[in-house]
Design a protein around this motif. Structure first.
Motif, short mmCIF file in Angstrom:
data_model
loop_
_atom_site.label_atom_id
_atom_site.label_comp_id
_atom_site.label_asym_id
_atom_site.label_seq_id
_atom_site.Cartn_x
_atom_site.Cartn_y
_atom_site.Cartn_z
N TYR A 45 -41.60 -40.35 -31.77
CA TYR A 45 -41.48 -38.89 -31.76
C TYR A 45 -40.06 -38.42 -32.05
N GLN A 55 -38.80 -36.51 -35.26
CA GLN A 55 -39.06 -35.09 -35.49
C GLN A 55 -37.83 -34.22 -35.19
N GLU A 73 -45.85 -29.88 -33.85
CA GLU A 73 -46.60 -30.99 -33.28
C GLU A 73 -45.91 -31.53 -32.02
N ALA A 74 -46.72 -31.77 -30.97
CA ALA A 74 -46.23 -32.43 -29.74
C ALA A 74 -44.97 -31.77 -29.21
#
Length: 487
Positions: A414, A417, A432-433
């Motif tokens: 992650y 990002q 996202e997330a």
């Protein structure tokens, strides 16, 4: 309000007694004794469905029987032999709601006969003590005609363990304090107000208080934290409260709270609808204050440091702009793509500052992301951790306190990002997330100690007709720290 213990209804001195009645099983011992003293009246009420015993149902019996002259509040506990946490909380909320309205000073509750799934009697006693006291919370505020205080002065709970009682009562006091701070409007609860509250706690409990103003933070290189408050007329503060209950030199456990006393979003301005609820963006800080109050009441033999990063996020000609690059205390640079992702900006410098305490563990608490609300709603707080032991300890504390958390991922994948073309890191990672990437951002500043992050954006307050701060996760944090006392 005083809270104490008693043994048996046959000997208790109270103006009102509270007894629990199941809908379709044998009466608990105390209720059965009352039923016999009243010539079977309780069973008759249940048999005729005048009072069925359904969950949280109540009925007041103004008793004049010579064998038992006190009035009785009957409270239904439903058909299950053991209640879930949610059912038990609903039952105790109905008890508190009713006794607040009644003209009785001393109330005795058959708490030992409230069975909750997978909980010991002592744990039930702690929860009942906490929940019934929390049921008396009223916001001390600004109405011309404030609420009339209830008549009740003393709550007596059936049980024997004084320590369990004390934990429940202290937790409720901490929860009340956190809710009061959270519910205050932003024109009252400013960063300076939080600083004054720290000083008051220090005076009340002999804590060591250090208030870092903007000049000191500037000298330390906390440009990320300072960037958030740049557009406000209210000065920012880093608030440090040290509880010294352990041996001198023992490393502390550290709590860190996000204290954005009002969040407009800054230049990335939020929509107007429900923006008033952004006074709750300091509920992470409020939970830290509340936990410290509970800890000071209980006096564990350990060292605890509480840190609050306090700022107001406002738009102005001085405000930080999207695209600005600022340097953190750690030396890493941040490209601020969205000024409404400000919580991580104040926390990252505070997380670096905390390194000087060489902490045993660090838990930060923040109303950090709307994405966490989407993922978990208002039931569980999101939990992220770089250390399995801290995560496991928080899970145990969550179970003990009935203050729910759910562990979320913190995978390395992650992190990409948050890549930036112009700085070491961007402050957002795209749609996202969102809760995950916010935690990933914070994790870059926690490499030197065991750390966990609690995203309480969905659990810190309720909106609508029941609008108000919840006091979460004071119960969780209190249990977490108490378990560390002898660890």
């Amino acid at each position: 309000m005083n809270t104490a213990l008693f043994d048996r209804f046959s000997t208790v001195q109270a103006d009102l007694v509270v007894a629990f009645v199941p809908s379709d099983s044998a009466l608990p011992d105390s209720t059965s004794w009352l039923n016999e003293s009243l010539d079977g009246s309780i069973e008759q009420l249940r048999a005729t469905k005048v009072f069925s015993g359904k969950l949280a149902e109540t009925l007041l019996l103004p008793v004049t029987n010579q064998d038992f002259a006190q009035p009785i509040l009957l409270v239904g506990i439903g058909k299950d032999d053991e209640l879930s946490d949610a059912q038990a909380r609903k039952v105790i909320a109905s008890v508190a709601s009713q006794i607040k309205k009644l003209p009785y000073k001393t109330v005795a509750i058959a708490s030992s006969e409230l069975a909750i799934k997978k909980r010991s009697k002592n744990n039930v006693l702690t929860l009942v003590a906490q929940w019934v006291n929390e049921g008396f919370y009223e916001f001390i505020g600004f109405k011309k005609e404030p609420e009339i205080a209830p008549d009740v002065e003393t709550i007596l709970l059936q049980g024997t363990d004084e320590d369990s009682l004390k934990i429940g009562v202290a937790t409720a006091k901490g929860s009340h304090y956190a809710r009061q701070l959270g519910n205050l409007p932003g024109n009252v609860c400013t960063p300076s107000y939080l600083a004054s509250q720290a000083q008051q706690l220090g005076d009340d409990y002999k804590l060591k208080i250090d208030l870092l103003d903007e000049n000191r933070m500037d000298e330390l290189g906390m440009q990320c934290l300072l960037s958030v408050g740049r557009g406000s007329d209210q000065p920012s503060y880093l608030i440090v409260m040290e509880y010294k209950g352990g041996e001198e030199g023992d490393a502390p456990h550290v709590l860190l709270g996000k204290g954005i006393t009002f969040d407009t979003g800054g230049i990335s301005l939020k929509p107007g609808a429900k923006m008033d609820e952004m006074k709750y963006d300091m509920c992470g800080a409020a939970s830290v204050f509340g936990t410290m109050k509970a800890i000071c009441e209980l006096q564990p033999k350990m060292n605890i440091t509480a840190v609050v990063a306090a700022a107001e996020n406002m738009p102005s000609g001085r405000a930080t702009k999207p695209g600005d690059v600022v340097r953190t205390m750690s030396g890493q640079t941040v490209e601020i793509l969205n000024t409404d992702a400000e919580g991580r900006l104040v926390l990252c410098d505070a997380l670096t500052y905390i390194e000087r305490f060489e902490p045993k563990s660090v838990v930060d608490i923040a109303t950090l992301t709307g994405a966490c609300v989407v993922a978990l709603g208002s039931v569980n707080s999101g939990m992220y951790a770089n250390n399995d032991t801290v995560a496991a300890d928080l899970h145990v504390a969550s179970t003990t306190s009935a203050d729910k958390i759910w562990q979320m991922p913190l995978d390395e994948e992650y992190q990409q990002q948050l890549d930036s073309n112009f700085a070491d890191i961007a402050n957002i990672g795209g749609p996202e997330a969102g809760s995950v990437t916010a935690a990933c951002f914070l994790s870059r500043f926690t490499k030197s100690y065991p750390w966990a992050h609690l995203d309480i954006a969905g659990t810190a307050w309720a909106g609508g007709a029941s609008k108000g701060a919840s006091g979460r996760p004071v119960a969780l944090l209190t249990q977490y720290l108490l378990a560390k006392e002898n660890a």
